[in-house]
Design a protein around this motif. Structure first.
Motif, PDB file in Angstrom:
ATOM      1  N   PRO A  47      -6.745   0.865  -0.722  1.00 29.21           N
ATOM      2  CA  PRO A  47      -5.587   0.701  -1.526  1.00 29.21           C
ATOM      3  C   PRO A  47      -4.589   0.155  -0.736  1.00 29.21           C
ATOM      4  O   PRO A  47      -3.814  -1.024  -1.295  1.00 29.21           O
ATOM      5  N   THR A  48      -4.396   0.481   0.452  1.00 28.31           N
ATOM      6  CA  THR A  48      -3.111  -0.101   1.132  1.00 28.31           C
ATOM      7  C   THR A  48      -3.583  -0.580   2.710  1.00 28.31           C
ATOM      8  O   THR A  48      -4.592  -0.037   3.343  1.00 28.31           O
ATOM      9  N   THR A  49      -2.962  -1.417   3.182  1.00 30.28           N
ATOM     10  CA  THR A  49      -3.206  -1.410   4.706  1.00 30.28           C
ATOM     11  C   THR A  49      -3.069  -0.094   5.590  1.00 30.28           C
ATOM     12  O   THR A  49      -3.826   0.049   6.638  1.00 30.28           O
ATOM     13  N   ILE A  85      -0.033  -9.616   3.153  1.00 32.94           N
ATOM     14  CA  ILE A  85      -0.508  -8.386   2.783  1.00 32.94           C
ATOM     15  C   ILE A  85       0.614  -7.344   2.426  1.00 32.94           C
ATOM     16  O   ILE A  85       1.214  -7.231   3.303  1.00 32.94           O
ATOM     17  N   ASN A  86       0.780  -7.004   1.296  1.00 26.01           N
ATOM     18  CA  ASN A  86       1.967  -6.246   0.907  1.00 26.01           C
ATOM     19  C   ASN A  86       1.503  -4.904   0.930  1.00 26.01           C
ATOM     20  O   ASN A  86       0.199  -4.343   0.919  1.00 26.01           O
ATOM     21  N   CYS A  87       2.198  -3.783   1.232  1.00 30.20           N
ATOM     22  CA  CYS A  87       1.999  -2.388   1.771  1.00 30.20           C
ATOM     23  C   CYS A  87       2.989  -1.499   1.084  1.00 30.20           C
ATOM     24  O   CYS A  87       4.036  -1.479   1.481  1.00 30.20           O
ATOM     25  N   ASN A  88       2.344  -0.941  -0.262  1.00 29.32           N
ATOM     26  CA  ASN A  88       3.432   0.194  -0.595  1.00 29.32           C
ATOM     27  C   ASN A  88       4.680  -0.238  -1.200  1.00 29.32           C
ATOM     28  O   ASN A  88       4.874  -1.397  -1.281  1.00 29.32           O
ATOM     29  N   PRO A  89       5.396   0.355  -1.904  1.00 29.63           N
ATOM     30  CA  PRO A  89       6.404   0.131  -2.677  1.00 29.63           C
ATOM     31  C   PRO A  89       7.562  -0.881  -2.393  1.00 29.63           C
ATOM     32  O   PRO A  89       8.064  -1.692  -2.807  1.00 29.63           O
ATOM     33  N   ASP A  90       8.164  -0.644  -1.041  1.00 26.41           N
ATOM     34  CA  ASP A  90       9.111  -1.659  -0.366  1.00 26.41           C
ATOM     35  C   ASP A  90       8.693  -2.844  -0.369  1.00 26.41           C
ATOM     36  O   ASP A  90       9.289  -3.665  -0.394  1.00 26.41           O
ATOM     37  N   SER A  91       7.151  -3.209  -0.202  1.00 26.21           N
ATOM     38  CA  SER A  91       6.761  -4.383  -0.063  1.00 26.21           C
ATOM     39  C   SER A  91       6.774  -4.981  -1.234  1.00 26.21           C
ATOM     40  O   SER A  91       6.475  -6.404  -1.531  1.00 26.21           O
ATOM     41  N   GLY A  92       6.736  -4.381  -2.389  1.00 26.18           N
ATOM     42  CA  GLY A  92       6.420  -4.894  -3.756  1.00 26.18           C
ATOM     43  C   GLY A  92       5.095  -5.013  -4.152  1.00 26.18           C
ATOM     44  O   GLY A  92       4.569  -5.714  -5.019  1.00 26.18           O
ATOM     45  N   GLN A  93       4.147  -4.072  -3.440  1.00 25.03           N
ATOM     46  CA  GLN A  93       2.820  -4.200  -3.625  1.00 25.03           C
ATOM     47  C   GLN A  93       2.682  -3.763  -5.164  1.00 25.03           C
ATOM     48  O   GLN A  93       3.049  -2.794  -5.643  1.00 25.03           O
ATOM     49  N   ASP A  94       1.880  -4.465  -5.999  1.00 25.89           N
ATOM     50  CA  ASP A  94       1.556  -4.413  -7.155  1.00 25.89           C
ATOM     51  C   ASP A  94       0.007  -3.710  -7.543  1.00 25.89           C
ATOM     52  O   ASP A  94       0.113  -2.751  -8.391  1.00 25.89           O
ATOM     53  N   HIS A  97      -5.495  -2.365  -4.038  1.00 22.70           N
ATOM     54  CA  HIS A  97      -6.755  -2.545  -3.696  1.00 22.70           C
ATOM     55  C   HIS A  97      -6.536  -3.838  -2.693  1.00 22.70           C
ATOM     56  O   HIS A  97      -5.991  -4.969  -3.273  1.00 22.70           O
ATOM     57  N   LEU A  98      -6.887  -3.704  -1.565  1.00 21.09           N
ATOM     58  CA  LEU A  98      -6.505  -4.746  -0.290  1.00 21.09           C
ATOM     59  C   LEU A  98      -6.718  -5.973  -0.533  1.00 21.09           C
ATOM     60  O   LEU A  98      -7.859  -6.330  -1.136  1.00 21.09           O
ATOM     61  N   HIS A  99      -5.742  -6.749  -0.427  1.00 17.86           N
ATOM     62  CA  HIS A  99      -5.992  -8.440  -0.691  1.00 17.86           C
ATOM     63  C   HIS A  99      -4.859  -9.059  -0.062  1.00 17.86           C
ATOM     64  O   HIS A  99      -3.670  -8.562   0.265  1.00 17.86           O
ATOM     65  N   LEU A 100      -5.323 -10.244   0.422  1.00 11.26           N
ATOM     66  CA  LEU A 100      -4.592 -10.901   1.134  1.00 11.26           C
ATOM     67  C   LEU A 100      -3.992 -12.314   0.668  1.00 11.26           C
ATOM     68  O   LEU A 100      -4.868 -12.739  -0.189  1.00 11.26           O
TER      69      LEU A 100
END
Ligand code: 5GP
Length: 115
Positions: A47-49, A85-94, A97-100
């Motif tokens: 899901p996240t880093t 790579i965004n991780c969790n809400p503060d990063s804006g991860q939408d 599912h891990l993606h670069l």
């Protein structure tokens, strides 16, 4: 529930796939933020880093190697690019599912907007 990216990997949702191997799939971002905006996505659903396990070390390295090669293919290796790579809400991860993100093709500006 499969993630959005699992559906793309399975061919259940359309995407412009530019690379695929046994560990990753790379496709164009649907809302490109730069002339080149490719997502390198692991088959394995992480899901996240923060969920990366020690045993995933070679997978993470592989994602970067694929990004390097795609940047060369896209002709942006010398002009430059950014990997995110965004991780969790503060990063804006939408999509969880891990993606670069591979971004380039123009000057990208500051790393983070200063508020
Ligand atoms: P995140 O914010 O999770 O780091 O990035 C998710 C990325 O997935 C965003 O840049 C977004 O534009 C992209 N995206 C969301 N839905 C789709 C889709 O259905 N197809 C493709 N190709 N990209 C998507």
């Amino acid at each position: 529930m499969p993630t959005l990216f699992e559906k793309i990997i399975a061919g259940e949702l359309p995407a412009n796939i530019v690379y695929r191997d046994s560990r990753v799939v790379a496709f164009l971002d649907i809302r490109p933020a730069a002339p080149v905006h490719i997502l390198i996505v692991s088959h394995k659903v992480i899901p996240t880093t923060d969920d990366i396990a020690d045993e995933d070390e070679s997978l993470i390295g592989h994602m970067v190697i694929v990004a390097r090669d795609l940047a060369r293919q896209q002709g942006i290796a010398k002009s430059g690019y950014r990997l995110i790579i965004n991780c969790n809400p503060d990063s804006g991860q939408d999509v969880y599912h891990l993606h670069l993100h591979l971004l380039g093709g123009r000057p990208l500006g500051p790393l983070v907007q200063r508020t």
